[in-house]
Enzyme design. Sequence first.
Site, PDB file in Angstrom:
ATOM      1  N   ASP A  34      -9.896  -3.545  -5.508  1.00 52.13           N
ATOM      2  CA  ASP A  34      -9.176  -2.378  -4.979  1.00 52.13           C
ATOM      3  C   ASP A  34      -9.535  -1.160  -5.827  1.00 52.13           C
ATOM      4  OD1 ASP A  34      -7.344  -0.416  -4.218  1.00 52.13           O
ATOM      5  OD2 ASP A  34      -5.662  -1.805  -4.082  1.00 52.13           O
TER       6      ASP A  34
ATOM      7  N   SER B 294       0.830  -1.196   0.000  1.00 52.67           N
ATOM      8  CA  SER B 294       0.000   0.000   0.000  1.00 52.67           C
ATOM      9  C   SER B 294       0.879   1.266   0.000  1.00 52.67           C
ATOM     10  CB  SER B 294      -0.966  -0.031   1.184  1.00 52.67           C
ATOM     11  OG  SER B 294      -1.905   1.006   1.098  1.00 52.67           O
TER      12      SER B 294
ATOM     13  N   HIS C  87      -8.305  -4.106  -1.047  1.00 54.33           N
ATOM     14  CA  HIS C  87      -6.983  -3.519  -0.887  1.00 54.33           C
ATOM     15  C   HIS C  87      -6.174  -4.270   0.179  1.00 54.33           C
ATOM     16  CE1 HIS C  87      -3.969  -0.441  -1.298  1.00 54.33           C
ATOM     17  NE2 HIS C  87      -4.037  -0.113  -0.018  1.00 54.33           N
TER      18      HIS C  87
END
Length: 329
Positions: A276, A170, A306
């Site tokens: 995502d 991320s 995600h």
Amino acid sequence: MSGQTSSSNPTIADPYQYLQIIPNPNGTITRDPNRFPNSSPSPDPKNPTPVLSKDTVINQSRKTWVRIFLPRQTIVDSSSTNKLPLIVYFHGGGFINCSASSTIFHDFCSKMTLDLQFVVVSVDYRLAPEHRLPAAYDDAVEVLRWIKTTQEDWLIENVDYTRCFIMGSSAGANIAFHAGLCVSQEVDNLVPLKIKGLILHHPFIGGVQRTGSEMRLVDDPHLPQCVNDLMWNLALPSGVDRDHEYCNPMVDGGSKLWENLRLLGWKVLVTGCDGDPMIDRQMEFVNMLVTRDIKVLSHFSKGGYHVVELKEPSKAKTLLVLMKDFMFN
């Protein structure tokens, strides 16, 4: 990386409440100390845990440090001459939350260490908005330079410095590729450390114009768009928008430094999923690397959300198989 809730939950309308942070008049935020549980390191070789870990300070004034993960068998079998590759890992949290001690990242690094038989150095970098970007990038580069010179015994005795990968999840993937671009200009100064490539797990990127996937998943329970926007507002330098290069790596055709990666022969792995909201941007990012003749491997799975691999063991297993194939081929 955000907490879970349903799309009808009113907290999605209030991203501060969703993230359980309180803005302060001086520009800092107050974080809920119970939001992300922490795990302590296990440095004692007598401990039966299969993975050992310990913390080491990098910069006292910046309060940055790393957590080193080592397969226990490496210490037990001291006669072995087979040193292990290295992953330098950056945790997620939207640049504003979490640390290298957060249980979700501690457990993931432990699993990587054990399954891949790598040494992992997980970096605790400065968080925004107290330290806006590029502070985290600066901390990342400082750690890579530290690895080159440190006398830390776990690294000296167990790491093959010629096989190093920079990885993040991320926001950590965003840090990994910006740090990679920075150090691509000084590879000779990093010897004996030799970087082989970047592993970008669900990279956290954005832009001003909404993409199709961002509109489709605007109320995604795992990463609502208003939460995404707030994290960027808190992380980016004051006065810039989401088309700044820190957020949008495709702006103006992308950084000229990508040419260094092509010349160095570095490989890039980009992973994501169509659950995502950032998948359209991540795929655009991959296409940009392809046009730059970068050795890039991408894997976008169906469904998920995600950084799903941090929470679901079966998905993590698939990711680790993909990583192993990428790193050893």
